[in-house]
Design a protein around this motif. Structure first.
Motif, PDB file in Angstrom:
ATOM      1  N   MET A   1      -1.040   4.530  13.167  1.00  0.00           N
ATOM      2  CA  MET A   1      -0.500   3.948  11.295  1.00  0.00           C
ATOM      3  C   MET A   1      -2.137   4.759  11.010  1.00  0.00           C
ATOM      4  O   MET A   1      -3.025   5.185  11.371  1.00  0.00           O
ATOM      5  CB  MET A   1      -0.959   2.598  11.450  1.00  0.00           C
ATOM      6  CG  MET A   1      -0.898   2.103  10.542  1.00  0.00           C
ATOM      7  SD  MET A   1      -1.218   0.717   9.732  1.00  0.00           S
ATOM      8  CE  MET A   1      -0.327   0.194   8.685  1.00  0.00           C
ATOM      9  N   SER A   3      -4.121   5.723   7.854  1.00  0.00           N
ATOM     10  CA  SER A   3      -4.083   5.372   6.802  1.00  0.00           C
ATOM     11  C   SER A   3      -4.549   5.335   5.115  1.00  0.00           C
ATOM     12  O   SER A   3      -4.319   4.404   4.925  1.00  0.00           O
ATOM     13  CB  SER A   3      -6.300   5.951   6.682  1.00  0.00           C
ATOM     14  OG  SER A   3      -6.454   7.318   5.954  1.00  0.00           O
ATOM     15  N   ASP A   5      -0.769   4.365   4.965  1.00  0.00           N
ATOM     16  CA  ASP A   5      -0.291   3.754   5.146  1.00  0.00           C
ATOM     17  C   ASP A   5       0.200   2.522   4.139  1.00  0.00           C
ATOM     18  O   ASP A   5       0.930   1.850   3.726  1.00  0.00           O
ATOM     19  CB  ASP A   5       0.588   3.382   6.597  1.00  0.00           C
ATOM     20  CG  ASP A   5       0.605   4.520   7.456  1.00  0.00           C
ATOM     21  OD1 ASP A   5       0.979   5.625   6.978  1.00  0.00           O
ATOM     22  OD2 ASP A   5       1.066   4.130   8.409  1.00  0.00           O
ATOM     23  N   ASP A   6      -0.993   2.025   4.116  1.00  0.00           N
ATOM     24  CA  ASP A   6      -0.885   0.530   3.232  1.00  0.00           C
ATOM     25  C   ASP A   6      -1.182   0.923   1.702  1.00  0.00           C
ATOM     26  O   ASP A   6      -1.033   0.089   0.558  1.00  0.00           O
ATOM     27  CB  ASP A   6      -2.122  -0.114   3.269  1.00  0.00           C
ATOM     28  CG  ASP A   6      -4.154   0.700   3.430  1.00  0.00           C
ATOM     29  OD1 ASP A   6      -3.519   2.094   3.242  1.00  0.00           O
ATOM     30  OD2 ASP A   6      -4.793   0.110   3.593  1.00  0.00           O
ATOM     31  N   SER A   9       4.573   0.758  -0.225  1.00  0.00           N
ATOM     32  CA  SER A   9       5.380  -0.474   0.248  1.00  0.00           C
ATOM     33  C   SER A   9       7.239  -0.389   0.436  1.00  0.00           C
ATOM     34  O   SER A   9       7.135   0.740  -0.245  1.00  0.00           O
ATOM     35  CB  SER A   9       4.489  -2.210  -0.499  1.00  0.00           C
ATOM     36  OG  SER A   9       5.440  -1.178  -2.053  1.00  0.00           O
ATOM     37  N   LYS A  39      -7.307   1.362  -1.343  1.00  0.00           N
ATOM     38  CA  LYS A  39      -5.502   1.432  -1.227  1.00  0.00           C
ATOM     39  C   LYS A  39      -4.933   2.437  -1.751  1.00  0.00           C
ATOM     40  O   LYS A  39      -3.650   2.059  -1.337  1.00  0.00           O
ATOM     41  CB  LYS A  39      -5.311   0.198  -0.163  1.00  0.00           C
ATOM     42  CG  LYS A  39      -6.422  -0.670   0.759  1.00  0.00           C
ATOM     43  CD  LYS A  39      -6.201  -1.823   1.239  1.00  0.00           C
ATOM     44  CE  LYS A  39      -7.172  -2.198   1.973  1.00  0.00           C
ATOM     45  NZ  LYS A  39      -7.413  -3.498   2.394  1.00  0.00           N
TER      46      LYS A  39
END
Length: 106
Positions: A1, A3, A5-6, A9, A39
Motif C-alpha cells: 500500500m 502512502s 492510497d488513503d 476512496s 491525507k
C-alpha cells in the motif's frame, strides 16, 4: 500500500481523491506530492482563487491527468477551501491509485 492510497476512496460511479491545492503557482502540476497530515495529493495551479478560476483549472488538470472528459470530474466538497474532494466518474479507485503510483515518486 502506497502512502497516497488513503487519499483515494471509491464512490458509486467512480473514485474520489482528496487534494491539497496551492493556487497562484508558476505552473499547473498534478500530482506534485502527498501531504500526509491532510491525507491528500498535492495539486498546483497557476490560476488565482478568484471567481472560480482555480477550481476550473483543477478540474481541467485532473481530467487531463486521468484521460477522462471534463464533465466526468467535479468538486464534491471544499469548493472555497484549499483542501478539496474531487470525484472522477467512470474510473475505479484501483485505477486512480495505479495512475498516481506511476506519477508520484516513492
Amino acid at each position: 500500500m502506497s502512502s497516497h492510497d488513503d487519499a483515494v476512496s471509491g464512490s458509486d460511479n467512480g473514485a474520489v481523491i482528496a487534494i491539497d491545492v496551492s493556487a497562484g503557482c508558476k505552473k499547473d502540476a498534478f500530482p506534485v506530492g502527498y501531504n500526509p497530515w491532510r491525507k491528500a495529493v498535492i495539486c498546483h495551479v497557476a490560476a488565482r482563487a478568484v471567481g472560480g478560476k482555480a477550481n476550473r483549472a483543477i478540474l481541467d488538470l485532473i481530467a487531463g491527468t486521468f484521460g477522462v472528459p471534463k464533465s466526468s470530474v467535479s468538486i464534491i466538497s471544499g469548493a472555497t477551501s484549499s483542501t478539496k474532494k474531487i470525484e472522477i466518474l467512470g474510473i475505479s479507485r484501483d485505477d486512480v491509485i495505479s495512475r498516481l503510483s506511476g506519477l508520484l515518486e516513492p
